[in-house]
Design a protein around this motif. Sequence first.
Motif, short mmCIF file in Angstrom:
data_model
loop_
_atom_site.label_atom_id
_atom_site.label_comp_id
_atom_site.label_asym_id
_atom_site.label_seq_id
_atom_site.Cartn_x
_atom_site.Cartn_y
_atom_site.Cartn_z
N ALA A 234 0.83 -1.21 0.00
CA ALA A 234 0.00 0.00 0.00
C ALA A 234 0.86 1.26 0.00
O ALA A 234 0.56 2.23 -0.69
N GLU A 235 1.97 1.23 0.77
CA GLU A 235 2.88 2.38 0.80
C GLU A 235 3.52 2.60 -0.57
O GLU A 235 3.66 3.73 -1.03
N THR A 236 3.92 1.49 -1.21
CA THR A 236 4.52 1.59 -2.53
C THR A 236 3.53 2.16 -3.54
O THR A 236 3.89 3.01 -4.37
N ARG A 240 3.96 5.66 -5.60
CA ARG A 240 3.87 5.74 -7.06
C ARG A 240 2.86 6.78 -7.49
O ARG A 240 3.05 7.52 -8.46
N LEU A 241 1.74 6.84 -6.75
CA LEU A 241 0.71 7.82 -7.07
C LEU A 241 1.23 9.23 -6.82
O LEU A 241 0.91 10.16 -7.56
N ARG A 242 2.07 9.39 -5.78
CA ARG A 242 2.58 10.72 -5.44
C ARG A 242 3.60 11.22 -6.46
O ARG A 242 3.51 12.35 -6.92
N VAL A 243 4.56 10.37 -6.83
CA VAL A 243 5.64 10.82 -7.70
C VAL A 243 5.23 10.80 -9.17
O VAL A 243 5.86 11.47 -10.00
N GLY A 244 4.21 10.03 -9.53
CA GLY A 244 3.77 9.98 -10.92
C GLY A 244 4.72 9.17 -11.78
O GLY A 244 5.76 8.67 -11.32
N PRO A 245 4.41 9.03 -13.08
CA PRO A 245 5.25 8.22 -13.97
C PRO A 245 6.65 8.78 -14.13
O PRO A 245 7.61 8.02 -14.30
N GLU A 246 6.79 10.14 -14.09
CA GLU A 246 8.14 10.70 -14.24
C GLU A 246 9.03 10.34 -13.06
O GLU A 246 10.23 10.07 -13.22
#
Length: 331
Positions: A234-236, A240-246
């Motif tokens: 869940a943390e991962t 990922r949602l926070r930093v986005g694809p970049e």
Amino acid sequence: MDVARLEVDLHLLELRFTGARLIEPQAIEKLARSIDRDGQIVPCIVTSSDTPGIEGTERLLVLIDGYRRVAALRRLGRDRALVERWPCEVAQAVMGVLARTQSRPFAAIEEALLLRELTQGLGVSQREAALRCGRDVSWVNRRLKLLSALPETVVAAVREGRLSTWSAARVIAPLARANAAHADRLLRAQQQAPLSTRELGVWFEHYQKAKRSVRERMLDHPRLFLEALRERAAETSSERLRVGPEGECEADLWRINELICRVRKRLGMLTPIPAELVKALSCAQVNFEGLQDDIKRLRQHDPDRDPQRRAAAQGAGPEPARDQQVAEAVA
């Protein structure tokens, strides 16, 4: 066969094959509701006992099939059961039931337990059992091997419904072959805090990759390990949602950089350099050069880096909504 249907008292049934049948409380509860509503529709299958009875008492009937029905009848407080009496020996009746498994499929371990009763308890050869059950000898052999791979404690856990057949064959059995003590510990932990079949599969997948010290903690608290695993996932996902694809791409490139540094440190131990390593390097170099070309091409065509387009976007006013009327000049 010339069979006879009759009602008999439950105390006259010899439950000889109880140890070869799975205990499934939910199925028994459902069957009890059905019998309470509609009565017993399907008769149990019995045959005359080959054990001499006590003088002055009725001879017992060996219950071949219908252990769930008997359990459901007892749960309802009934004292009689509808049975179908087969005029044959016990071994023949067991093989006849196994040949009719399409009517109520047996679990593989149930078939294995009944076959063990036939071959070890009743002296039937594997070839004869296969012939009478409408199967081949390899089927009988595979079923018996399933039991030989499982400790009796595991077989008991499957019978009592504390462990699925899949978990026993795919998790506990291979673990017991590699480390019997660890298999016993996992089984004890399963009794205290049961894991589902899927959870046991996930647990075993990580166990196989873990170091010895980590395995000890996994065996002590398997459920706690899975909960920590879910929290980490869940943390991962949140990261990922926070930093986005970049952000993910940047992190992946830094990992690639670390891997390259690790390989360079090990090169001194690999002289002469093997041909496989040179081939792998060539493949990695082609991919890396392709990545550089892609980044260069996409940077050149990045609309956010075009000064004219950016200025036009900043100077543009808000557009009217598509369903909004155009404002008329005020007279």
